[in-house]
Enzyme design. Sequence first.
Site, PDB file in Angstrom:
ATOM      1  N   ASN A  31     -10.553  -2.135 -11.270  1.00 56.69           N
ATOM      2  CA  ASN A  31     -11.127  -2.844 -10.088  1.00 56.69           C
ATOM      3  C   ASN A  31     -12.384  -3.464  -9.571  1.00 56.69           C
ATOM      4  O   ASN A  31     -12.659  -2.374  -9.000  1.00 56.69           O
ATOM      5  CB  ASN A  31     -10.014  -2.658  -8.861  1.00 56.69           C
ATOM      6  CG  ASN A  31     -10.028  -3.376  -7.707  1.00 56.69           C
ATOM      7  OD1 ASN A  31     -10.230  -4.215  -7.816  1.00 56.69           O
ATOM      8  ND2 ASN A  31      -9.512  -3.105  -6.558  1.00 56.69           N
TER       9      ASN A  31
ATOM     10  N   LYS B 194     -13.488  -5.596  -7.953  1.00 58.06           N
ATOM     11  CA  LYS B 194     -13.252  -6.185  -5.938  1.00 58.06           C
ATOM     12  C   LYS B 194     -14.923  -7.038  -6.441  1.00 58.06           C
ATOM     13  O   LYS B 194     -14.957  -7.708  -7.192  1.00 58.06           O
ATOM     14  CB  LYS B 194     -13.657  -4.800  -4.893  1.00 58.06           C
ATOM     15  CG  LYS B 194     -13.114  -3.643  -5.410  1.00 58.06           C
ATOM     16  CD  LYS B 194     -12.786  -2.403  -4.020  1.00 58.06           C
ATOM     17  CE  LYS B 194     -12.253  -2.185  -4.285  1.00 58.06           C
ATOM     18  NZ  LYS B 194     -12.019  -0.336  -3.366  1.00 58.06           N
TER      19      LYS B 194
ATOM     20  N   HIS C  93      -2.713  -4.842  -3.055  1.00 61.59           N
ATOM     21  CA  HIS C  93      -4.261  -3.994  -2.768  1.00 61.59           C
ATOM     22  C   HIS C  93      -4.323  -3.852  -0.894  1.00 61.59           C
ATOM     23  O   HIS C  93      -4.423  -5.111  -0.298  1.00 61.59           O
ATOM     24  CB  HIS C  93      -5.389  -4.290  -3.134  1.00 61.59           C
ATOM     25  CG  HIS C  93      -6.485  -3.651  -3.431  1.00 61.59           C
ATOM     26  ND1 HIS C  93      -7.307  -2.742  -2.218  1.00 61.59           N
ATOM     27  CD2 HIS C  93      -6.901  -2.381  -4.532  1.00 61.59           C
ATOM     28  CE1 HIS C  93      -8.140  -1.860  -2.271  1.00 61.59           C
ATOM     29  NE2 HIS C  93      -7.263  -1.832  -3.180  1.00 61.59           N
TER      30      HIS C  93
ATOM     31  N   GLU D 207      -6.718  -3.809   0.566  1.00 61.22           N
ATOM     32  CA  GLU D 207      -7.490  -4.317   1.315  1.00 61.22           C
ATOM     33  C   GLU D 207      -6.963  -6.029   1.644  1.00 61.22           C
ATOM     34  O   GLU D 207      -7.411  -6.299   2.682  1.00 61.22           O
ATOM     35  CB  GLU D 207      -8.703  -4.230  -0.030  1.00 61.22           C
ATOM     36  CG  GLU D 207      -9.640  -3.723   0.518  1.00 61.22           C
ATOM     37  CD  GLU D 207     -10.638  -2.766  -0.704  1.00 61.22           C
ATOM     38  OE1 GLU D 207     -10.962  -4.060  -2.041  1.00 61.22           O
ATOM     39  OE2 GLU D 207     -11.035  -1.989  -0.840  1.00 61.22           O
TER      40      GLU D 207
ATOM     41  N   GLU E  58      -1.889   4.170  -3.826  1.00 63.06           N
ATOM     42  CA  GLU E  58      -3.013   4.623  -3.537  1.00 63.06           C
ATOM     43  C   GLU E  58      -3.744   4.545  -1.766  1.00 63.06           C
ATOM     44  O   GLU E  58      -3.192   3.541  -0.982  1.00 63.06           O
ATOM     45  CB  GLU E  58      -3.747   2.654  -3.731  1.00 63.06           C
ATOM     46  CG  GLU E  58      -4.314   2.407  -4.985  1.00 63.06           C
ATOM     47  CD  GLU E  58      -5.005   1.553  -5.186  1.00 63.06           C
ATOM     48  OE1 GLU E  58      -6.407   2.089  -6.020  1.00 63.06           O
ATOM     49  OE2 GLU E  58      -5.417   0.062  -4.610  1.00 63.06           O
TER      50      GLU E  58
ATOM     51  N   GLY F  57     -12.053   3.948  -1.450  1.00 62.14           N
ATOM     52  CA  GLY F  57     -13.877   4.536  -1.056  1.00 62.14           C
ATOM     53  C   GLY F  57     -13.784   5.212   0.118  1.00 62.14           C
ATOM     54  O   GLY F  57     -15.316   5.054   0.506  1.00 62.14           O
TER      55      GLY F  57
ATOM     56  N   SER G 114     -10.527   6.651  -4.611  1.00 61.23           N
ATOM     57  CA  SER G 114     -12.084   7.792  -5.090  1.00 61.23           C
ATOM     58  C   SER G 114     -11.771   8.627  -5.926  1.00 61.23           C
ATOM     59  O   SER G 114     -12.319   9.756  -5.833  1.00 61.23           O
ATOM     60  CB  SER G 114     -12.189   8.324  -3.741  1.00 61.23           C
ATOM     61  OG  SER G 114     -12.587   7.795  -3.073  1.00 61.23           O
TER      62      SER G 114
ATOM     63  N   GLY H 280     -12.258   1.882  -8.145  1.00 61.53           N
ATOM     64  CA  GLY H 280     -13.283   0.885  -7.971  1.00 61.53           C
ATOM     65  C   GLY H 280     -14.076   1.302  -7.745  1.00 61.53           C
ATOM     66  O   GLY H 280     -14.557   1.404  -9.326  1.00 61.53           O
TER      67      GLY H 280
END
Length: 252
Positions: free
Chosen positions: A10, A12, A95, A97, A167, A173, A213, A234
């Site tokens: 991903n 992003k 997701h 985010e 997740e 992150g 992570s 990510g």
Amino acid sequence: MARQPLVVANWKMHKTAAEATDFVERLAVTLLPGSVQIVLCPSFTAIPAVAAALEKRKWQLGAQNCHAAAEGAYTGEVSAPQLKAAGCEYVIVGHSERRRLFGETDADVRAKLEAALAAGLRPIVCVGETAEQRAAGETEAVVTEQVRAAVSGLAPEQVRRLVIAYEPVWAIGTGQTPTAADAQAVSAVIRRLVGELAGPDAAAAVPVLYGGSVNGDNAAAFAAEPDIDGALVGGASLQPLGFSAVVRAFAR
Ligand code: PGA
């Protein structure tokens, strides 16, 4: 119960079309064909370039989001049929985010998931608890609610086309992760719930990924768990070497 390992990049809001193409060429140098299904999820603008770069490879293409409608007056949005026509096989929906920064609800996620299925895409549905919810002991309840909202009422053959990514929001992150045992426990809850909602065959078929992570150093511990079938990556997916290290950890 042989589920093929699945590792998803991903990216992003990173990489131009040229940078994404360069990644594919460099990844091909570091990774020999293997047992892991690889999915690359670039920004919309890089999808055509990555589709072209993937033509001679077994890797697959995914998008990071889609709209719930097949077409219409939705300025700035991209539909699931458009993604399918551009060469995507997968699309990430829900997701954290998108949920947190763009206000997507479980109902929005469900509508996108249904649009993706209708277009012939495989939705990668993201679920996971926040730090506060974890501290309050609500992890299982939160994840159960999110999975139920995504899955209940779907036909078993639709559920078999889903990928579910666990997740934890606090792990994305941040460099922090749950232990592999904790991630396994939640993945087992997810699989059991899919079984209750859609039957044992669907539960056995649905890949459950861990995300948050993941990197080349910690991936092997997650890969060793029976209900973790792959990873949604990510930060570590932005460099071919970092991503290939995760892929190798999931290779049988
Ligand atoms: P991360 O992101 O690997 O950078 O934590 C994972 C994700 O958001 O899917």
